[in-house]
Design a protein around this motif. Sequence first.
Motif, PDB file in Angstrom:
ATOM      1  N   GLN A 269       0.754  -1.158  -0.105  1.00 24.65           N
ATOM      2  CA  GLN A 269       0.073  -0.002   0.055  1.00 24.65           C
ATOM      3  C   GLN A 269       0.778   1.310   0.136  1.00 24.65           C
ATOM      4  O   GLN A 269       0.518   2.291  -0.697  1.00 24.65           O
ATOM      5  CB  GLN A 269      -0.705   0.038   1.145  1.00 24.65           C
ATOM      6  CG  GLN A 269      -2.022   1.336   1.158  1.00 24.65           C
ATOM      7  CD  GLN A 269      -3.045   1.163   0.092  1.00 24.65           C
ATOM      8  OE1 GLN A 269      -3.727   0.359  -0.032  1.00 24.65           O
ATOM      9  NE2 GLN A 269      -2.815   2.236  -0.755  1.00 24.65           N
ATOM     10  N   SER A 270       2.031   1.080   0.662  1.00 17.77           N
ATOM     11  CA  SER A 270       3.044   2.405   0.665  1.00 17.77           C
ATOM     12  C   SER A 270       3.472   2.729  -0.842  1.00 17.77           C
ATOM     13  O   SER A 270       3.638   4.009  -0.939  1.00 17.77           O
ATOM     14  CB  SER A 270       4.077   2.221   1.615  1.00 17.77           C
ATOM     15  OG  SER A 270       5.140   0.988   1.096  1.00 17.77           O
ATOM     16  N   LEU A 271       3.554   1.818  -1.599  1.00 21.34           N
ATOM     17  CA  LEU A 271       3.868   1.989  -3.012  1.00 21.34           C
ATOM     18  C   LEU A 271       2.932   2.640  -3.753  1.00 21.34           C
ATOM     19  O   LEU A 271       2.944   3.500  -4.595  1.00 21.34           O
ATOM     20  CB  LEU A 271       4.589   0.865  -3.809  1.00 21.34           C
ATOM     21  CG  LEU A 271       5.137   0.852  -5.067  1.00 21.34           C
ATOM     22  CD1 LEU A 271       6.309   1.912  -5.136  1.00 21.34           C
ATOM     23  CD2 LEU A 271       5.550  -0.239  -5.677  1.00 21.34           C
ATOM     24  N   SER A 273       0.602   4.627  -2.567  1.00 18.76           N
ATOM     25  CA  SER A 273       0.482   6.002  -2.164  1.00 18.76           C
ATOM     26  C   SER A 273       1.504   6.823  -2.730  1.00 18.76           C
ATOM     27  O   SER A 273       1.400   7.816  -3.259  1.00 18.76           O
ATOM     28  CB  SER A 273       0.471   5.973  -0.737  1.00 18.76           C
ATOM     29  OG  SER A 273      -0.500   5.409  -0.126  1.00 18.76           O
ATOM     30  N   TRP A 274       2.686   6.232  -2.799  1.00 18.13           N
ATOM     31  CA  TRP A 274       3.990   7.039  -3.743  1.00 18.13           C
ATOM     32  C   TRP A 274       3.886   7.306  -4.835  1.00 18.13           C
ATOM     33  O   TRP A 274       4.063   8.376  -5.345  1.00 18.13           O
ATOM     34  CB  TRP A 274       5.295   6.178  -3.236  1.00 18.13           C
ATOM     35  CG  TRP A 274       6.436   6.858  -3.805  1.00 18.13           C
ATOM     36  CD1 TRP A 274       7.181   7.531  -3.040  1.00 18.13           C
ATOM     37  CD2 TRP A 274       6.926   6.696  -5.025  1.00 18.13           C
ATOM     38  NE1 TRP A 274       8.314   8.271  -3.800  1.00 18.13           N
ATOM     39  CE2 TRP A 274       8.251   7.465  -5.344  1.00 18.13           C
ATOM     40  CE3 TRP A 274       6.363   5.861  -6.100  1.00 18.13           C
ATOM     41  CZ2 TRP A 274       9.090   7.609  -6.205  1.00 18.13           C
ATOM     42  CZ3 TRP A 274       7.283   6.298  -7.392  1.00 18.13           C
ATOM     43  CH2 TRP A 274       8.370   6.873  -7.335  1.00 18.13           C
ATOM     44  N   ALA A 275       3.197   6.177  -5.571  1.00 16.16           N
ATOM     45  CA  ALA A 275       2.902   6.496  -6.902  1.00 16.16           C
ATOM     46  C   ALA A 275       1.915   7.556  -7.454  1.00 16.16           C
ATOM     47  O   ALA A 275       1.986   8.460  -7.961  1.00 16.16           O
ATOM     48  CB  ALA A 275       2.549   4.894  -7.663  1.00 16.16           C
ATOM     49  N   SER A 276       0.708   7.643  -6.445  1.00 17.83           N
ATOM     50  CA  SER A 276      -0.059   8.505  -6.792  1.00 17.83           C
ATOM     51  C   SER A 276       0.459   9.946  -6.272  1.00 17.83           C
ATOM     52  O   SER A 276       0.263  10.763  -7.168  1.00 17.83           O
ATOM     53  CB  SER A 276      -1.093   8.222  -5.669  1.00 17.83           C
ATOM     54  OG  SER A 276      -2.391   9.219  -5.764  1.00 17.83           O
ATOM     55  N   LYS A 277       1.174  10.118  -5.328  1.00 17.46           N
ATOM     56  CA  LYS A 277       1.949  11.345  -4.920  1.00 17.46           C
ATOM     57  C   LYS A 277       2.822  11.921  -5.918  1.00 17.46           C
ATOM     58  O   LYS A 277       2.651  13.046  -6.155  1.00 17.46           O
ATOM     59  CB  LYS A 277       2.541  11.295  -3.568  1.00 17.46           C
ATOM     60  CG  LYS A 277       3.335  12.322  -3.110  1.00 17.46           C
ATOM     61  CD  LYS A 277       4.138  12.101  -1.789  1.00 17.46           C
ATOM     62  CE  LYS A 277       4.553  13.280  -1.187  1.00 17.46           C
ATOM     63  NZ  LYS A 277       5.350  13.041  -0.063  1.00 17.46           N
TER      64      LYS A 277
END
Length: 538
Positions: A269-271, A273-277
Amino acid sequence: MFTGKFKRWVAGAAALSCLMGIVPTVDAASTDKLPFDDIASSFARDSIIRLYNKQILSGTSARTFSPKKPVTRAEFITILDRVLGIKTVHGEINPFKDMKAKDWYYDAVTAAVQIGLVDGTSAHTFEPSKPVTRQEAAIMLIRAFKQSGVSGDTSYFADADKIADWADKAVGAALELNLMAGDAKGNFNPAEGMTRQETAAVIDRALQNAKWASALAKSQSSTRIQLGWQYGQTAAQYEQSVLQANVTSLSPRWYFFDPAGAVADYTDQSLVSWASKNKRQIWAMVGNRSNQEVTHQNLSNATYRGKVVDQLTGYVQKYGLKGLNIDFENVAPADRAYMTAFVSELSAKLHKVGAVVSVCVSPDLGSDWTEGFDYKALGASADYMVLMAYDEHWSTSPIAGSVASLPYVDYSIAKILEEVPANKVILALPYYNQEWVTDKAGKVTATELTLIEQNNIVHNRSLLPAWDASVSQYTASYQLNGLKHQFWIEDGRSLAAKYKKAMDYNLAGLAYWFMGGASTDIYTSLSNAERFYGLNFN
């Protein structure tokens, strides 16, 4: 069209004005304080000023330009790099033995060699400090502005017989395009060195061409897909590689077939979020672990196949993914129709939720390995076909050879385009290689290496790679304990040549197996390929 006689008069008149130091009328701005103290009487004064202001030319010191000083081969190509907007590359593979990585020109020459802007004076030498000759300059100019199709007559030069065969066409084109001319005696002087003021005049003339200047000024932000697979990296390492390589679509290995229609979920899930950001898309990879039995079970059974499709669609919606990348290996030929049905059903579901489906395929060589893939049918259902144009010689291959020679890549693209449109094809390039070892009996074994590991061996063993134009790769070898070790090297130059193929065929994009396998110089090399091969001066 001018006759040869008239062009000869024009060339002689232009050369005479240069030799006599006649300075053309200049505008008011050029009468301000000059940037250099030694250019007031130079015939190229205005050209020098314009190029200095554009940061294309600099002086030999703070207040001197040295207009009559010869320009070296390294200096000339550095100037052309600046004109074209080509970034310097600190390449891990040194193309010439007479250059050192610490030399000021190393990065500029390497960048130019990688995109085919310049060649060496031999297989292993560049002679960077040698004055660039007029005929060499002509070739570099014609390549830089992509004018190889232009023809010009050099026969009326008094020294036409001294123009090298390899340079005659370029000299003719440079003359026809009014980039270069002869002297007052009707000579071209092909072997004479170019001075700094002559270079300024020639480059400035090129930039006065409105069409060429417009092409150079255009922003070249690519719309091509840039897909990078995650493998052997932590999420943090992967994210860093994605940023360095300017990858737009991430493909982490998250979903795998399990028996009876189950799909294992390893989503980070952290990836997500990172991709969206960071405004990146995620096309998560769906694998089958090369398990032919489980693959057959899940594809051939309609109930299990439906469960798989529903689960994958659910993951896409749950995690807000933009798509999936289907990477199945060892698919049985008997499952060909089931594979097609699976991709068709999955595509129908994902399209309803605004997500894309891409399918990885190997080049169609008519073997059982690819018999399970109906390229035309898959291409009709899926949004993209990712052509994995590598493993020409795989780790258990009976003979040593390239992982992905340029002819192999070219054939692979042409073959898939017989059944799938170019705007649906993504070309996958290798960020890995094989080190081949041949024993005394002739038996071959191979060890897979990242490009970083490959480069370390080349450096640690002080190998001198040689360019093989037939495969568009450097090759190198060494002996150890009576065994022959060989490489068909992948580097910025070989990968740029493959990148050019994707652009020549106007494919949808590029993919890279795998992120973290490449040294960081590769990213700049491919950025330069996108820049230079995308320039259109016609």
